[in-house]
Design an enzyme around this catalytic site. Structure first.
Site, PDB file in Angstrom:
ATOM      1  N   LYS A  13       0.922  -1.187  -0.078  1.00 25.14           N
ATOM      2  CA  LYS A  13      -0.065   0.121   0.016  1.00 25.14           C
ATOM      3  C   LYS A  13       0.742   1.523  -0.036  1.00 25.14           C
ATOM      4  O   LYS A  13       0.605   2.214  -0.609  1.00 25.14           O
ATOM      5  CB  LYS A  13      -0.800  -0.125   1.282  1.00 25.14           C
ATOM      6  CG  LYS A  13      -2.075  -0.734   1.337  1.00 25.14           C
ATOM      7  CD  LYS A  13      -2.872  -0.532   2.343  1.00 25.14           C
ATOM      8  CE  LYS A  13      -4.099  -1.210   2.324  1.00 25.14           C
ATOM      9  NZ  LYS A  13      -5.245  -0.950   3.588  1.00 25.14           N
ATOM     10  N   ASP A  69      -9.000   2.250   4.415  1.00 24.03           N
ATOM     11  CA  ASP A  69      -9.528   1.080   4.700  1.00 24.03           C
ATOM     12  C   ASP A  69     -10.347   0.566   3.367  1.00 24.03           C
ATOM     13  O   ASP A  69     -11.103   1.236   2.924  1.00 24.03           O
ATOM     14  CB  ASP A  69     -10.600   1.078   5.967  1.00 24.03           C
ATOM     15  CG  ASP A  69     -10.601  -0.301   6.608  1.00 24.03           C
ATOM     16  OD1 ASP A  69      -9.693  -0.882   6.730  1.00 24.03           O
ATOM     17  OD2 ASP A  69     -11.738  -0.766   6.873  1.00 24.03           O
ATOM     18  N   TYR A 151      -6.609  -9.918  -2.314  1.00 25.26           N
ATOM     19  CA  TYR A 151      -7.565 -10.368  -3.582  1.00 25.26           C
ATOM     20  C   TYR A 151      -7.140 -10.255  -4.802  1.00 25.26           C
ATOM     21  O   TYR A 151      -8.173 -10.661  -5.739  1.00 25.26           O
ATOM     22  CB  TYR A 151      -8.859 -10.134  -3.132  1.00 25.26           C
ATOM     23  CG  TYR A 151      -9.550 -10.516  -1.635  1.00 25.26           C
ATOM     24  CD1 TYR A 151     -10.127 -11.745  -1.477  1.00 25.26           C
ATOM     25  CD2 TYR A 151      -9.316  -9.632  -0.721  1.00 25.26           C
ATOM     26  CE1 TYR A 151     -10.486 -12.086  -0.351  1.00 25.26           C
ATOM     27  CE2 TYR A 151      -9.918 -10.024   0.574  1.00 25.26           C
ATOM     28  CZ  TYR A 151     -10.350 -11.160   0.714  1.00 25.26           C
ATOM     29  OH  TYR A 151     -10.973 -11.529   1.925  1.00 25.26           O
ATOM     30  N   LYS A 172      -2.628  -0.847 -12.763  1.00 20.94           N
ATOM     31  CA  LYS A 172      -3.598  -1.191 -11.207  1.00 20.94           C
ATOM     32  C   LYS A 172      -3.512   0.359 -10.782  1.00 20.94           C
ATOM     33  O   LYS A 172      -4.633   0.990 -10.358  1.00 20.94           O
ATOM     34  CB  LYS A 172      -2.995  -1.997 -10.430  1.00 20.94           C
ATOM     35  CG  LYS A 172      -3.737  -2.306  -9.312  1.00 20.94           C
ATOM     36  CD  LYS A 172      -3.285  -3.183  -8.115  1.00 20.94           C
ATOM     37  CE  LYS A 172      -4.323  -3.151  -6.867  1.00 20.94           C
ATOM     38  NZ  LYS A 172      -3.958  -3.659  -5.711  1.00 20.94           N
ATOM     39  N   ARG A 178      -8.103   2.315  -4.649  1.00 27.70           N
ATOM     40  CA  ARG A 178      -7.361   3.287  -3.944  1.00 27.70           C
ATOM     41  C   ARG A 178      -6.693   4.442  -4.628  1.00 27.70           C
ATOM     42  O   ARG A 178      -6.730   5.539  -3.998  1.00 27.70           O
ATOM     43  CB  ARG A 178      -6.051   2.412  -3.082  1.00 27.70           C
ATOM     44  CG  ARG A 178      -5.127   3.155  -1.976  1.00 27.70           C
ATOM     45  CD  ARG A 178      -4.487   1.969  -1.251  1.00 27.70           C
ATOM     46  NE  ARG A 178      -4.112   0.863  -1.893  1.00 27.70           N
ATOM     47  CZ  ARG A 178      -4.765  -0.327  -1.954  1.00 27.70           C
ATOM     48  NH1 ARG A 178      -5.618  -0.274  -1.032  1.00 27.70           N
ATOM     49  NH2 ARG A 178      -4.230  -1.310  -2.649  1.00 27.70           N
TER      50      ARG A 178
END
Ligand code: IMP
Length: 194
Positions: A13, A69, A151, A172, A178
């Site tokens: 992340k 989150d 996932y 991505k 995100r």
């Protein structure tokens, strides 16, 4: 440059956030501020969990900070695993077990529609702001690809024929849940400058 603490211990992340916010905002991790606490995610929504994490750091370190989150929301499972995505296979679960459980729950199911949704809670000068991003797609029947995390290997975003784990990180990062939430965070800072 604006400096923000990203409330995460997840290196994937962090790398994604740095790539997305490149040159616009300087991102520090929890490690950079020597915070090694486990922050319990006790909320029942993505917003609550993001807010809990950002608050924790703001109250202890009194700095500008944001937390995210993310949940995977599957139509045929009425939005599950959602806010429980990280613990879907139990407290001692991991990505492999979570995916196994997901594929088992969806066995024989024709409706494979799902979305990733990210909520970011920003605390800047003591004030809270929320940003949300999502991407729709489908869950495939078995894992494909080695990239990404969580996932990613079972999710194909709409308009593509590859999973997030097969797509290049740049791809991505340009379309993800995100990325969209982060873009709103960047827009917020850009608009403030005007
Ligand atoms: P959290 O936001 O870190 O709590 O993530 C919740 C769950 O969603 C964890 O199981 C993560 O692995 C998963 N997750 C979060 N972001 C992504 C992503 O970009 N791709 C795939 N799985 C993700």
């Amino acid at each position: 440059m604006k400096k923000l603490v990203f409330v995460t211990n997840n290196n994937h992340k962090l790398a994604e956030a740095k790539a997305i916010l490149n040159n616009k905002v300087e991102i520090c991790s929890l490690k950079d501020i020597a915070c090694f606490d486990e922050i319990a995610e006790t909320g029942s929504t993505l917003n609550e969990n993001a807010e809990i994490k950002a608050n924790y750091i703001f109250e202890r370190f009194n700095c500008d900070t944001f937390a995210d989150d993310t949940g995977l929301e599957v139509d045929a499972l009425n939005g599950a695993p959602g806010v429980y995505s990280a613990r879907y296979a139990g407290e001692d679960g991991n990505a492999t077990k979570n995916i196994e459980k997901l594929l088992k729950e969806l066995k024989g199911e024709k409706n494979r529609k799902a979305q990733f949704r990210t909520v970011i809670a920003l605390i800047e000068n003591g004030k809270k702001h929320f940003f949300e991003g999502k991407i729709e797609g489908k869950i495939i029947e078995k894992q494909k690809g080695n990239g990404g995390f969580g996932y990613d290997s079972v999710f194909i975003p709409d308009g593509y024929d590859k999973t997030f784990a097969e797509l290049a990180p740049e791809v991505k990062n340009s379309i993800s849940h995100r990325a969209k939430a982060m873009q709103l965070l960047v827009d917020y800072f850009n608009n403030k400058e005007k």
